[in-house]
Design an enzyme around this catalytic site. Structure first.
Site, PDB file in Angstrom:
ATOM      1  N   GLU A  60      -1.259  -6.541   3.451  1.00 52.93           N
ATOM      2  CA  GLU A  60      -1.447  -5.243   2.784  1.00 52.93           C
ATOM      3  C   GLU A  60      -2.228  -5.385   1.487  1.00 52.93           C
ATOM      4  O   GLU A  60      -2.450  -6.490   0.977  1.00 52.93           O
ATOM      5  CB  GLU A  60      -0.075  -4.627   2.481  1.00 52.93           C
ATOM      6  CG  GLU A  60       0.728  -5.472   1.473  1.00 52.93           C
ATOM      7  CD  GLU A  60       2.129  -4.938   1.196  1.00 52.93           C
ATOM      8  OE1 GLU A  60       2.780  -4.432   2.134  1.00 52.93           O
ATOM      9  OE2 GLU A  60       2.550  -5.032   0.028  1.00 52.93           O
ATOM     10  N   HIS A  62      -3.002  -2.674  -2.264  1.00 49.16           N
ATOM     11  CA  HIS A  62      -2.640  -1.448  -2.990  1.00 49.16           C
ATOM     12  C   HIS A  62      -3.094  -1.595  -4.430  1.00 49.16           C
ATOM     13  O   HIS A  62      -3.503  -2.684  -4.859  1.00 49.16           O
ATOM     14  CB  HIS A  62      -1.133  -1.194  -2.916  1.00 49.16           C
ATOM     15  CG  HIS A  62      -0.287  -2.438  -3.012  1.00 49.16           C
ATOM     16  ND1 HIS A  62      -0.215  -3.198  -4.151  1.00 49.16           N
ATOM     17  CD2 HIS A  62       0.490  -3.078  -2.094  1.00 49.16           C
ATOM     18  CE1 HIS A  62       0.587  -4.221  -3.933  1.00 49.16           C
ATOM     19  NE2 HIS A  62       1.017  -4.195  -2.691  1.00 49.16           N
ATOM     20  N   HIS A  66       1.959  -6.905  -8.342  1.00 46.13           N
ATOM     21  CA  HIS A  66       3.246  -7.582  -8.125  1.00 46.13           C
ATOM     22  C   HIS A  66       3.313  -8.817  -9.005  1.00 46.13           C
ATOM     23  O   HIS A  66       2.309  -9.506  -9.219  1.00 46.13           O
ATOM     24  CB  HIS A  66       3.377  -8.124  -6.699  1.00 46.13           C
ATOM     25  CG  HIS A  66       3.500  -7.123  -5.617  1.00 46.13           C
ATOM     26  ND1 HIS A  66       4.411  -6.112  -5.610  1.00 46.13           N
ATOM     27  CD2 HIS A  66       2.833  -7.014  -4.439  1.00 46.13           C
ATOM     28  CE1 HIS A  66       4.290  -5.424  -4.486  1.00 46.13           C
ATOM     29  NE2 HIS A  66       3.331  -5.939  -3.766  1.00 46.13           N
ATOM     30  N   HIS A 100      -2.728  -9.316   0.460  1.00 42.95           N
ATOM     31  CA  HIS A 100      -1.738 -10.388   0.343  1.00 42.95           C
ATOM     32  C   HIS A 100      -0.759 -10.366   1.508  1.00 42.95           C
ATOM     33  O   HIS A 100      -0.522  -9.321   2.116  1.00 42.95           O
ATOM     34  CB  HIS A 100      -0.990 -10.310  -0.993  1.00 42.95           C
ATOM     35  CG  HIS A 100      -0.364  -8.983  -1.270  1.00 42.95           C
ATOM     36  ND1 HIS A 100      -1.095  -7.907  -1.715  1.00 42.95           N
ATOM     37  CD2 HIS A 100       0.916  -8.538  -1.158  1.00 42.95           C
ATOM     38  CE1 HIS A 100      -0.282  -6.872  -1.891  1.00 42.95           C
ATOM     39  NE2 HIS A 100       0.932  -7.214  -1.549  1.00 42.95           N
ATOM     40  N   CYS A 114      10.459 -10.274  -6.556  1.00 49.87           N
ATOM     41  CA  CYS A 114       9.227  -9.498  -6.742  1.00 49.87           C
ATOM     42  C   CYS A 114       9.486  -8.332  -7.682  1.00 49.87           C
ATOM     43  O   CYS A 114      10.368  -7.504  -7.438  1.00 49.87           O
ATOM     44  CB  CYS A 114       8.742  -8.981  -5.388  1.00 49.87           C
ATOM     45  SG  CYS A 114       7.246  -7.967  -5.493  1.00 49.87           S
TER      46      CYS A 114
HETATM   47 MN    MN Z   1       2.442  -5.640  -1.736  1.00 47.83          MN
END
Ligand code: MN
Length: 147
Positions: A60, A62, A66, A100, A114
């Site tokens: 994914e 975005h 993170h 990632h 995370c």
């Molecule tokens: Mn992610």
């Protein structure tokens, strides 16, 4: 508040073990535990994700960032077009708009903490053409086909 850690189960007192994602995105054998769900001055979620041996998180990207720290076992991480072996203690910053994925492809669990902002954009999944483009890199191709 103290939530005691169970070092046999990799769980925390009073914290539910949840399905990793419920948005229909592809992943395999991943659980999610939310340890902290934001406070007025720390508008972040702090989660523990655990990938069983042979499993993988969603491939994914975005806008949101993170911060990740490996907490259990070992595996590999795809970050952009780089594939890196990761193990307990490794710290990974995943910048905006960077593809990632985590894979438990070393015969071991891969668990990671995370940190993410409460207020964040939705996850995007690369389409078939983007995945083909990624696989033109032989290292990335081997990684994506490793489980
Ligand atoms: Mn992610």
């Amino acid at each position: 508040m103290i939530k005691q850690f169970n070092d046999k189960e990799y769980t925390w007192e009073g914290v539910d073990t949840l399905v990793y994602k419920q948005d229909g995105s592809p992943f395999k054998d991943v659980t999610r535990q939310v340890l902290f769900n934001g406070s007025f001055d720390i508008p972040c979620q702090f989660r523990y994700f655990e990938v069983k041996p042979g499993g993988y998180s969603t491939l994914e990207h975005h806008e949101h960032t993170h911060m990740v720290m490996i907490f259990r076992g070992q595996g590999q991480c795809l970050l952009g077009t780089t594939v890196t072996d990761v193990k307990v203690g490794d710290f990974i910053e995943i910048p905006s708009h960077t593809i990632h994925q985590f894979r438990a492809n070393k015969g071991d669990y891969l668990g990671f903490l995370c940190l993410v902002n409460i207020d964040r954009d939705e996850v995007k999944i690369p389409d078939a053409a983007q995945i083909e483009e990624l696989k033109t890199n032989p290292v990335v191709k081997e990684f994506l086909e490793s489980c």
